[in-house]
Write a protein that holds these residues in place. Sequence first.
Motif, mmCIF file in Angstrom:
data_model
loop_
_atom_site.group_PDB
_atom_site.id
_atom_site.type_symbol
_atom_site.label_atom_id
_atom_site.label_comp_id
_atom_site.label_asym_id
_atom_site.label_seq_id
_atom_site.Cartn_x
_atom_site.Cartn_y
_atom_site.Cartn_z
ATOM 1 N N UNK A 147 0.822 -1.208 0.000
ATOM 2 C CA UNK A 147 0.000 0.000 0.000
ATOM 3 C C UNK A 147 0.859 1.262 0.000
ATOM 4 N N UNK A 148 1.875 1.286 0.835
ATOM 5 C CA UNK A 148 2.690 2.498 0.910
ATOM 6 C C UNK A 148 3.397 2.802 -0.404
ATOM 7 N N UNK A 149 3.929 1.794 -1.033
ATOM 8 C CA UNK A 149 4.618 2.016 -2.305
ATOM 9 C C UNK A 149 3.655 2.398 -3.420
ATOM 10 N N UNK A 150 2.378 2.103 -3.230
ATOM 11 C CA UNK A 150 1.400 2.366 -4.281
ATOM 12 C C UNK A 150 1.314 1.251 -5.294
ATOM 13 N N UNK A 151 1.745 0.051 -4.891
ATOM 14 C CA UNK A 151 1.679 -1.097 -5.802
ATOM 15 C C UNK A 151 0.263 -1.643 -5.918
ATOM 16 N N UNK A 152 -0.554 -1.398 -4.910
ATOM 17 C CA UNK A 152 -1.938 -1.872 -4.930
ATOM 18 C C UNK A 152 -2.867 -0.694 -4.660
ATOM 19 N N UNK A 153 -4.092 -0.762 -5.150
ATOM 20 C CA UNK A 153 -5.025 0.356 -4.931
ATOM 21 C C UNK A 153 -5.514 0.400 -3.489
ATOM 22 N N UNK A 154 -5.983 1.547 -3.059
ATOM 23 C CA UNK A 154 -6.503 1.694 -1.702
ATOM 24 C C UNK A 154 -7.716 0.813 -1.463
ATOM 25 N N UNK A 155 -8.396 0.441 -2.543
ATOM 26 C CA UNK A 155 -9.574 -0.425 -2.416
ATOM 27 C C UNK A 155 -9.205 -1.865 -2.091
ATOM 28 N N UNK A 156 -7.914 -2.205 -2.156
ATOM 29 C CA UNK A 156 -7.463 -3.561 -1.803
ATOM 30 C C UNK A 156 -7.332 -3.626 -0.285
ATOM 31 N N UNK A 157 -8.422 -3.911 0.395
ATOM 32 C CA UNK A 157 -8.479 -3.806 1.851
ATOM 33 C C UNK A 157 -8.381 -5.149 2.569
ATOM 34 N N UNK A 158 -8.195 -6.226 1.828
ATOM 35 C CA UNK A 158 -8.034 -7.539 2.435
ATOM 36 C C UNK A 158 -6.745 -8.176 1.926
ATOM 37 N N UNK A 159 -6.175 -9.129 2.668
ATOM 38 C CA UNK A 159 -4.977 -9.818 2.168
ATOM 39 C C UNK A 159 -5.192 -10.461 0.802
ATOM 40 N N UNK A 160 -6.362 -11.053 0.570
ATOM 41 C CA UNK A 160 -6.607 -11.692 -0.715
ATOM 42 C C UNK A 160 -6.640 -10.662 -1.841
ATOM 43 N N UNK A 161 -7.237 -9.504 -1.588
ATOM 44 C CA UNK A 161 -7.271 -8.462 -2.612
ATOM 45 C C UNK A 161 -5.869 -7.956 -2.925
ATOM 46 N N UNK A 162 -5.031 -7.808 -1.891
ATOM 47 C CA UNK A 162 -3.645 -7.393 -2.110
ATOM 48 C C UNK A 162 -2.888 -8.462 -2.890
ATOM 49 N N UNK A 163 -3.091 -9.719 -2.519
ATOM 50 C CA UNK A 163 -2.442 -10.828 -3.233
ATOM 51 C C UNK A 163 -2.775 -10.781 -4.721
ATOM 52 N N UNK A 164 -4.047 -10.640 -5.048
ATOM 53 C CA UNK A 164 -4.464 -10.625 -6.450
ATOM 54 C C UNK A 164 -3.902 -9.408 -7.186
ATOM 55 N N UNK A 165 -3.862 -8.269 -6.510
ATOM 56 C CA UNK A 165 -3.340 -7.064 -7.148
ATOM 57 C C UNK A 165 -1.844 -7.170 -7.424
ATOM 58 N N UNK A 166 -1.110 -7.811 -6.517
ATOM 59 C CA UNK A 166 0.337 -7.955 -6.697
ATOM 60 C C UNK A 166 0.671 -8.926 -7.824
ATOM 61 N N UNK A 167 0.032 -10.092 -7.830
ATOM 62 C CA UNK A 167 0.399 -11.102 -8.834
ATOM 63 C C UNK A 167 -0.014 -10.680 -10.237
ATOM 64 N N UNK A 168 -0.899 -9.719 -10.329
ATOM 65 C CA UNK A 168 -1.319 -9.235 -11.641
ATOM 66 C C UNK A 168 -0.164 -8.587 -12.392
ATOM 67 N N UNK A 169 0.752 -7.945 -11.652
ATOM 68 C CA UNK A 169 1.820 -7.173 -12.291
ATOM 69 C C UNK A 169 3.208 -7.803 -12.174
ATOM 70 N N UNK A 170 3.347 -8.853 -11.381
ATOM 71 C CA UNK A 170 4.673 -9.441 -11.172
ATOM 72 C C UNK A 170 4.807 -10.702 -12.022
#
Length: 224
Positions: A147-170
């Motif tokens: 979140x701090x780096x801005x790699x995921x949107x602020x709407x990613x408020x759960x671990x699963x949402x963050x996981x999905x947002x990260x793997x989309x770009x890596x």
Amino acid sequence: MPRAERFRRFLAYFTTHFPEPETELHYRSPYELLVAVVLSAQCTDKRVNQITPALFEQFPTPAHLAAASVEDVFALIRSVSYPNNKAKHLAGLGRMLMADFGGEVPSTLEELQRLPGVGRKTANVIVSVVYNQPAMAVDTHVFRVAHRLGLVPRTATTPLAVEKALVRYIPEALIPKAHHWLILHGRYICVARRPKCEQCPLTDFCKYYHDKVRPGLEPIVAPI
């Protein structure tokens, strides 16, 4: 800055300066890593590493752990967080490894999550570290740093949402490494209450730095 560009810079820095990251948990087998990760929930790796030598000496294999009582396990892990629950989980985990998996640590998220004390985060760690699968485990460090780096949107408020947002770009080949990069950066630089922005090599693209620190605000209590 476009999110894809943030990812590009993040990956470029760590692949250059820290190309082979590893977990800080000490282990010699998939079984030992599984036990260590279960113990590490809401507990430091340093504390876990202090207690696992004696634990693995007494219970060196899943068969030994399966034969252990909850009380036997508790006596060796009493200094970790939530030792009562973790002792119950480990005793049950040993029994299920023997009964359902022939004493082997399973290699799929679905099978791993059947084990007592193993949630999605722990299962992702095992399939990533042991089986080198493109799995992103999201703990508090990964959640905060992403979140701090801005790699995921602020709407990613759960671990699963963050996981999905990260793997989309890596890229898949880098996902197991990126998991460690985010954890270690959060553990030593991008710490929870006073991020060490003056030491951070990622400030050129860090959203938190540009929004909160550079304008002159003191980063005492971070929003994530």
